[in-house]
Design a protein around this motif. Sequence first.
Motif, mmCIF file in Angstrom:
data_model
loop_
_atom_site.group_PDB
_atom_site.id
_atom_site.type_symbol
_atom_site.label_atom_id
_atom_site.label_comp_id
_atom_site.label_asym_id
_atom_site.label_seq_id
_atom_site.Cartn_x
_atom_site.Cartn_y
_atom_site.Cartn_z
ATOM 1 N N UNK A 212 34.138 41.807 18.229
ATOM 2 C CA UNK A 212 33.103 40.800 18.420
ATOM 3 C C UNK A 212 31.891 41.248 17.602
ATOM 4 N N UNK A 213 31.516 40.459 16.606
ATOM 5 C CA UNK A 213 30.481 40.843 15.645
ATOM 6 C C UNK A 213 29.220 40.026 15.894
ATOM 7 N N UNK A 214 28.093 40.718 16.050
ATOM 8 C CA UNK A 214 26.789 40.070 16.239
ATOM 9 C C UNK A 214 25.859 40.523 15.122
ATOM 10 N N UNK A 215 25.035 39.587 14.647
ATOM 11 C CA UNK A 215 24.116 39.901 13.559
ATOM 12 C C UNK A 215 22.723 39.369 13.877
ATOM 13 N N UNK B 19 34.695 50.254 22.223
ATOM 14 C CA UNK B 19 33.761 50.915 21.312
ATOM 15 C C UNK B 19 32.649 49.956 20.911
ATOM 16 N N UNK B 20 31.552 50.535 20.436
ATOM 17 C CA UNK B 20 30.431 49.732 19.955
ATOM 18 C C UNK B 20 29.754 50.478 18.809
ATOM 19 N N UNK B 21 29.475 49.750 17.741
ATOM 20 C CA UNK B 21 28.805 50.320 16.563
ATOM 21 C C UNK B 21 27.641 49.407 16.199
ATOM 22 N N UNK B 22 26.433 49.961 16.117
ATOM 23 C CA UNK B 22 25.248 49.187 15.773
ATOM 24 C C UNK B 22 24.527 49.848 14.601
ATOM 25 N N UNK B 23 24.123 49.025 13.627
ATOM 26 C CA UNK B 23 23.328 49.486 12.488
ATOM 27 C C UNK B 23 22.061 48.658 12.406
ATOM 28 N N UNK B 24 20.923 49.306 12.227
ATOM 29 C CA UNK B 24 19.701 48.584 11.887
ATOM 30 C C UNK B 24 19.164 49.151 10.576
ATOM 31 N N UNK B 25 18.636 48.263 9.730
ATOM 32 C CA UNK B 25 18.164 48.676 8.408
ATOM 33 C C UNK B 25 16.700 49.094 8.415
ATOM 34 N N UNK B 26 16.010 48.742 9.508
ATOM 35 C CA UNK B 26 14.601 49.106 9.663
ATOM 36 C C UNK B 26 14.232 48.897 11.119
ATOM 37 N N UNK B 27 13.027 49.302 11.476
ATOM 38 C CA UNK B 27 12.564 49.067 12.844
ATOM 39 C C UNK B 27 12.405 47.571 13.092
ATOM 40 N N UNK C 186 20.094 43.814 11.458
ATOM 41 C CA UNK C 186 20.773 44.407 12.621
ATOM 42 C C UNK C 186 22.205 43.899 12.662
ATOM 43 N N UNK C 187 23.154 44.807 12.877
ATOM 44 C CA UNK C 187 24.573 44.449 12.876
ATOM 45 C C UNK C 187 25.268 45.218 13.989
ATOM 46 N N UNK C 188 26.027 44.497 14.823
ATOM 47 C CA UNK C 188 26.635 45.066 16.024
ATOM 48 C C UNK C 188 28.106 44.668 16.058
ATOM 49 N N UNK C 189 28.983 45.645 16.234
ATOM 50 C CA UNK C 189 30.414 45.376 16.388
ATOM 51 C C UNK C 189 30.904 45.988 17.691
ATOM 52 N N UNK C 190 31.396 45.150 18.592
ATOM 53 C CA UNK C 190 32.000 45.609 19.839
ATOM 54 C C UNK C 190 33.498 45.380 19.758
ATOM 55 N N UNK C 191 34.256 46.446 19.987
ATOM 56 C CA UNK C 191 35.718 46.362 19.956
ATOM 57 C C UNK C 191 36.250 46.253 21.374
ATOM 58 N N UNK C 192 37.087 45.238 21.608
ATOM 59 C CA UNK C 192 37.647 44.992 22.931
ATOM 60 C C UNK C 192 39.167 45.124 22.893
ATOM 61 N N UNK C 193 39.712 45.608 24.007
ATOM 62 C CA UNK C 193 41.155 45.712 24.202
ATOM 63 C C UNK C 193 41.598 44.683 25.222
ATOM 64 N N UNK C 194 42.664 43.973 24.912
ATOM 65 C CA UNK C 194 43.349 43.111 25.872
ATOM 66 C C UNK C 194 44.696 43.755 26.149
ATOM 67 N N UNK C 195 44.896 44.186 27.377
ATOM 68 C CA UNK C 195 46.112 44.916 27.705
ATOM 69 C C UNK C 195 47.344 44.000 27.646
#
Length: 281
Positions: free
Chosen positions: A132-135, A97-105, A144-153
């Motif tokens: 994995x969180x990127x800002x 999954x991936x979730x990204x938020x931006x507060x403005x252009x 700008x805030x980005x969260x990528x969720x990873x699975x390790x089997x």
Amino acid sequence: MQVVDLRESPSLGLLFPKAVVTGFTKKGGKTLPDRSYRWQGVRVDPAHLAAYNQVCEFRLSDELPITYPHILTFPMQVKLMTDADFPFPLVGSVHLANRITQTRALRVDEEFDLQVHVENLRPHAKGKQFDMVSQGFAGGELVWHDTSTYLVRGRGDGSSNGGEERREPPAPSAFWRVPDDIGRRYGEVSGDRNPIHLHPLSARLFGFPKAIAHGMWTKARCLAAYEGRVPEAHTVEVRFKLPVLLPAKVAFASEQRTDGYRFDLFDARKGKPHLEGTITY
């Protein structure tokens, strides 16, 4: 948390071979690195932005697509995941999954400070997952805030979060043809030249019958359909389902809601889901 400053973007050309070699030595663990990588004073290359927009079918603009900073932070993510103290191998990790938020252009002429860290190691029905969180900061402000969720089997916890309820595909809003070279083209602009995206022969080495499209390309391609229809401040969240085997014909469905949109991408012939997402504002 320790903050380590980088002078430049890490080289994916060096990190991906390292990921293959070190992957055999990583046996899993219960802790994640308590470290953040920071790259300050980042300027966007307009030519690179234009190439990204073309591949993802965004319009040429002075504003960055909400997904564009992800490819600037991706090498920092890979660096963290290939460090010796990172407990899991990069090769074989699944982007859930991936979730990204931006507060403005975000504008092409701005200067950004980018930062990446990992957190929230937790169980999953099919193994373990982490975020994995990127800002991105501009003038000291988090924009700008980005969260990528990873699975390790691995050994799961017996919960049901790995088997979500299937739903009937919605009525399509559009049909798109995805060419067989989109993995190579997106890999060129993103730096993500994972073999599973580049050629059928290399994809087969990792268990795929054909090359597959990048998940973040599918997200960006869906968002290109909403240009001019969402406010500057918004959040886009997606869950990646079954991979897009290249070439492909996919169906895109969009549903407007009071607080934004819901959208789906699925196989045009069989109806199998590729991506489910929401835009909220």
